[in-house]
Design a protein around this motif. Sequence first.
Motif, short mmCIF file in Angstrom:
data_model
loop_
_atom_site.label_atom_id
_atom_site.label_comp_id
_atom_site.label_asym_id
_atom_site.label_seq_id
_atom_site.Cartn_x
_atom_site.Cartn_y
_atom_site.Cartn_z
N ARG A 188 -7.52 25.73 67.07
CA ARG A 188 -7.73 24.79 68.19
C ARG A 188 -8.78 23.72 67.86
O ARG A 188 -8.97 22.79 68.62
CB ARG A 188 -8.17 25.57 69.44
CG ARG A 188 -6.98 26.28 70.10
CD ARG A 188 -7.22 26.57 71.56
NE ARG A 188 -8.03 27.76 71.76
CZ ARG A 188 -9.14 27.79 72.48
NH1 ARG A 188 -9.63 26.69 73.02
NH2 ARG A 188 -9.79 28.93 72.64
N HIS A 189 -9.50 23.90 66.74
CA HIS A 189 -10.53 22.93 66.34
C HIS A 189 -10.28 22.50 64.89
O HIS A 189 -10.96 22.97 63.96
CB HIS A 189 -11.93 23.53 66.49
CG HIS A 189 -12.27 23.83 67.92
ND1 HIS A 189 -11.94 25.02 68.53
CD2 HIS A 189 -12.85 23.07 68.87
CE1 HIS A 189 -12.32 24.98 69.79
NE2 HIS A 189 -12.86 23.81 70.03
N PRO A 190 -9.28 21.59 64.71
CA PRO A 190 -8.83 21.26 63.34
C PRO A 190 -9.95 20.74 62.44
O PRO A 190 -9.92 21.00 61.23
CB PRO A 190 -7.78 20.17 63.56
CG PRO A 190 -7.44 20.22 65.01
CD PRO A 190 -8.56 20.87 65.74
N GLU A 191 -10.95 20.06 63.01
CA GLU A 191 -11.99 19.52 62.12
C GLU A 191 -12.81 20.67 61.52
O GLU A 191 -13.16 20.63 60.34
CB GLU A 191 -12.88 18.48 62.85
CG GLU A 191 -13.71 18.88 64.05
CD GLU A 191 -12.96 19.53 65.23
OE1 GLU A 191 -11.76 19.25 65.45
OE2 GLU A 191 -13.60 20.33 65.93
N ALA A 192 -13.07 21.71 62.32
CA ALA A 192 -13.79 22.88 61.79
C ALA A 192 -12.92 23.62 60.79
O ALA A 192 -13.39 24.08 59.74
CB ALA A 192 -14.19 23.80 62.93
N LEU A 193 -11.63 23.71 61.10
CA LEU A 193 -10.70 24.39 60.19
C LEU A 193 -10.70 23.70 58.82
O LEU A 193 -10.79 24.36 57.78
CB LEU A 193 -9.28 24.37 60.78
CG LEU A 193 -8.21 25.02 59.92
CD1 LEU A 193 -8.29 26.53 60.01
CD2 LEU A 193 -6.82 24.56 60.33
N GLU A 194 -10.62 22.37 58.83
CA GLU A 194 -10.56 21.65 57.55
C GLU A 194 -11.88 21.76 56.79
O GLU A 194 -11.90 21.83 55.57
CB GLU A 194 -10.15 20.19 57.76
CG GLU A 194 -8.66 20.04 58.11
CD GLU A 194 -7.74 20.95 57.25
OE1 GLU A 194 -7.93 21.05 56.03
OE2 GLU A 194 -6.83 21.59 57.83
N ARG A 195 -12.99 21.81 57.53
CA ARG A 195 -14.28 21.97 56.84
C ARG A 195 -14.35 23.35 56.17
O ARG A 195 -14.81 23.48 55.04
CB ARG A 195 -15.42 21.78 57.86
CG ARG A 195 -16.73 21.67 57.19
CD ARG A 195 -17.81 21.18 58.11
NE ARG A 195 -19.10 21.53 57.52
CZ ARG A 195 -20.24 21.48 58.14
NH1 ARG A 195 -20.29 21.05 59.40
NH2 ARG A 195 -21.37 21.83 57.55
N VAL A 231 -13.78 26.73 51.12
CA VAL A 231 -13.06 27.75 50.36
C VAL A 231 -12.47 27.16 49.08
O VAL A 231 -12.58 27.74 48.00
CB VAL A 231 -11.94 28.39 51.24
CG1 VAL A 231 -11.00 29.26 50.41
CG2 VAL A 231 -12.56 29.20 52.37
N ARG A 232 -11.87 25.95 49.23
CA ARG A 232 -11.26 25.32 48.04
C ARG A 232 -12.28 25.09 46.94
O ARG A 232 -12.01 25.25 45.77
CB ARG A 232 -10.66 23.97 48.42
CG ARG A 232 -9.30 24.11 49.02
CD ARG A 232 -8.44 22.91 48.62
NE ARG A 232 -7.11 23.07 49.17
CZ ARG A 232 -6.56 22.21 50.02
NH1 ARG A 232 -7.22 21.14 50.39
NH2 ARG A 232 -5.35 22.43 50.47
N SER A 233 -13.52 24.70 47.34
CA SER A 233 -14.48 24.39 46.29
C SER A 233 -15.18 25.64 45.76
O SER A 233 -15.56 25.68 44.61
CB SER A 233 -15.48 23.33 46.77
OG SER A 233 -16.56 23.93 47.40
N CYS A 241 -18.72 30.33 61.10
CA CYS A 241 -17.56 30.37 62.02
C CYS A 241 -17.40 31.78 62.60
O CYS A 241 -17.09 31.94 63.78
CB CYS A 241 -16.27 29.98 61.29
SG CYS A 241 -16.23 28.25 60.81
N ALA A 242 -17.60 32.80 61.76
CA ALA A 242 -17.49 34.18 62.25
C ALA A 242 -18.57 34.45 63.29
O ALA A 242 -18.31 35.01 64.37
CB ALA A 242 -17.62 35.17 61.09
#
Length: 429
Positions: free
Chosen positions: A306-313, A318-320, A342-343
């Motif tokens: 529900r919070h895509p900006e937090a999801l992408e951050r 994780v990617r890096s 986030c947890a």
Amino acid sequence: MQRHLDTGHTPAPEQQRHLSDLPGPRGLPWLGQALRLRPARLHLQLEAWGRQYGPCYQCRFGQRAILVVADHATIQTLLRKRPERFRRPLLGGRIAREMGFDEGLFFANDEVWQRQRRMVMAGLDPGHVKAYFPTLLNVTLRRRSRWRAAAQNGARIDLQADLMRFTVDASAGLAFGVDVNTLDSDDDVIQQHLNRIFPKLHKRGLALLPYWRYVRLPSDRALDRSVAAVQEAIRGFIAGARHRMQLDPSLREQPRNLLEAMICAADRADSDVNDHDVAGNVIVLLLAGEDTTANTLAWMIELLHRHPEALERARAEVRSLAPDPAGFTPEQMAALDYLDACAQETMRLKRVSMPFGAGPRICPGRYLALLEMNMAMAMLLSSFGIETVAPAEGGTTREHLSFSMGPVGLRMRLRPLHGEFQRLSANGA
Ligand code: HEM
């Protein structure tokens, strides 16, 4: 519970308030609020009364008079004054014993709690939890395979049930000392027994009348059979672990799972715990580690969606830092600060501000829970895009209280990420 709250100083007698002085909902004679309370929505009802009657109120449930406290500072004081001034209700331990279980840490009080706490803490400290990493990684990768198949078929994942299988696999792998793999089988025998046992514990704890002491319904007889089967399995797991430890004494120095760690603690010369304590805690660790962690994960996924900006951050982190689940290390997981935040924020939003409790009885499984959650989330974010997360029935997500509070009926649809596809084709998978 004492008759007045001890918050650090003893008030003069004329200032002391008794339970009966407090405001609260008026109940029926003998029954109190028992007929109004729905176990699955108990937390919502208590919150609503808190708004109406203030942060300290009383309510009656059958013959039980209950003090409800909704004030952060007072709750913290009460939690810290255990075990000397306050204790867990005796009822939980009684119900577990009546079912046929040895008493484990969650239900124990007084000196049983003291000696078991040392043993359980020894198995769940950060050093030991790090040693459990290979078991947890195995379980995480197995779940990735299952989600990969669902993503490729466009299938909807029953989020709560699936995460529960993940946490059961993780906790059971550590508490039983063997891999039970509920993830790939829909008819796992032990899990079926546990599914019968855990809801009954919750139900009996809230029952108005302990009818099972007088009449055995078919469901009670089925429960007896399940408890006997699980107890026998646990005895087998303890015997198996002892045998392995005899063959390989190095396991005494470096136990690979919780069961071995508890057996080591029980076998020490100065130990005051025995195999009954170990058996009681195998079941407690499963109970305490299953739906708490699965529910937090389910809420976290729902909130991030529900919070895509937090999801992408979180995904960028994780990617890096941890892009490949097969190569996850404890150090990588410890570096995922944003995911960890986030947890924490999920637990704050869904469990208020002390998600793991406080004081001497604070949750001993918190390091394990946070590691499990980071591993599951890092695997999800590195490998999949989240298409949808929504209740099957539509509308907003409802809350359901059992041992802990979780979302109702969430379904998740995933898509494999481009990089994941490339890796799959490179590996010929
Ligand atoms: C997100 C996951 C979890 C949450 C939110 C959580 C929360 C809690 C809370 C609130 C308590 C009561 C603390 C108090 O009375 O002050 C507790 C106790 C406990 N938890 Fe957890 N827990 C989680 C995961 C786990 C895991 C993974 C395990 C072990 C496998 C575990 C084992 C226990 C045990 C044994 C107790 C009883 C401690 C005692 O009474 O001394 N928990 N937990």
